[in-house]
Write a protein that holds these residues in place. Structure first.
Motif, PDB file in Angstrom:
ATOM      1  N   PHE A   1       0.773  -1.254   0.132  1.00  0.00           N
ATOM      2  CA  PHE A   1      -0.084   0.002  -0.195  1.00  0.00           C
ATOM      3  C   PHE A   1       0.834   1.218  -0.024  1.00  0.00           C
TER       4      PHE A   1
ATOM      5  N   SER B   1      -1.854   5.056   3.163  1.00  0.00           N
ATOM      6  CA  SER B   1      -2.669   3.779   3.432  1.00  0.00           C
ATOM      7  C   SER B   1      -2.019   2.887   4.615  1.00  0.00           C
ATOM      8  N   MET B   2      -0.683   2.909   4.541  1.00  0.00           N
ATOM      9  CA  MET B   2      -0.013   2.164   5.651  1.00  0.00           C
ATOM     10  C   MET B   2      -0.192   2.829   6.729  1.00  0.00           C
TER      11      MET B   2
ATOM     12  N   ARG C   1      -3.565   2.066   8.047  1.00  0.00           N
ATOM     13  CA  ARG C   1      -3.765   0.341   8.557  1.00  0.00           C
ATOM     14  C   ARG C   1      -2.902   0.325   9.952  1.00  0.00           C
TER      15      ARG C   1
ATOM     16  N   GLU D   1      -5.293   1.582  12.384  1.00  0.00           N
ATOM     17  CA  GLU D   1      -6.484   0.758  12.695  1.00  0.00           C
ATOM     18  C   GLU D   1      -6.035  -0.336  13.684  1.00  0.00           C
ATOM     19  N   GLU D   2      -4.728  -1.052  13.548  1.00  0.00           N
ATOM     20  CA  GLU D   2      -4.193  -2.180  14.212  1.00  0.00           C
ATOM     21  C   GLU D   2      -3.995  -1.530  15.730  1.00  0.00           C
TER      22      GLU D   2
ATOM     23  N   ASP E   1      -0.340  -8.490  14.618  1.00  0.00           N
ATOM     24  CA  ASP E   1      -1.038  -7.709  13.398  1.00  0.00           C
ATOM     25  C   ASP E   1      -0.181  -6.519  13.319  1.00  0.00           C
TER      26      ASP E   1
ATOM     27  N   VAL F   1       2.098  -5.165  10.163  1.00  0.00           N
ATOM     28  CA  VAL F   1       1.941  -3.767   9.406  1.00  0.00           C
ATOM     29  C   VAL F   1       3.184  -3.007   9.554  1.00  0.00           C
TER      30      VAL F   1
ATOM     31  N   SER G   1       5.636  -4.346   6.978  1.00  0.00           N
ATOM     32  CA  SER G   1       5.159  -4.060   5.740  1.00  0.00           C
ATOM     33  C   SER G   1       5.608  -2.510   5.433  1.00  0.00           C
TER      34      SER G   1
END
Length: 119
Positions: A28, A32-33, A36, A39-40, A72, A76, A79
């Motif tokens: 992403f 966007s990362m 994300r 969110e995590e 999780d 991320v 990533s």
């Protein structure tokens, strides 16, 4: 301890890259990362609040653990680092060196407490 393989950070980043690289969409974008990652962190906060805070889970809510949410979050983070060509081990070392220098006298050392007891 279980028989599962323990990974060093390079192996973790490689495993994440091997997974992501098999898809045409790839990584992403950085924005966007970040979304994300946020969110995590929120999911981790929710789980901590359920286990240690004043907000118990509803019976209908999915069973998660702090360990799952930290996993999780690590995925991320790996990533995100991969997408920006950052070696997470080097980033960690740089951060720890900064913290060890900046905060070396910030907290009460356990040895200081033991010395106080002996006085």
């Amino acid at each position: 301890m279980n028989d599962k393989k323990l990974y060093n950070t390079r192996e973790m980043q490689r495993r994440v890259d091997d997974y992501i690289s098999q898809f045409k969409e790839g990584y992403f974008s950085p924005l966007s990362m970040l979304a994300r990652f946020t969110e995590e962190v929120g999911e981790l906060a929710r789980e901590v609040n359920h286990q240690y805070g004043e907000k118990p889970k509803k019976a209908s809510e999915e069973e998660n653990t702090i360990e799952d949410e930290l996993g999780d979050l690590l995925f991320v983070a790996m990533s995100f680092a991969n997408s920006l060509d950052i070696d997470i081990a080097q980033a960690f070392d740089k951060s720890m060196s900064k913290i060890e220098t900046r905060d070396k006298n910030r907290w009460t050392r356990k040895t200081d407490l033991e010395d106080d007891k002996n006085d």
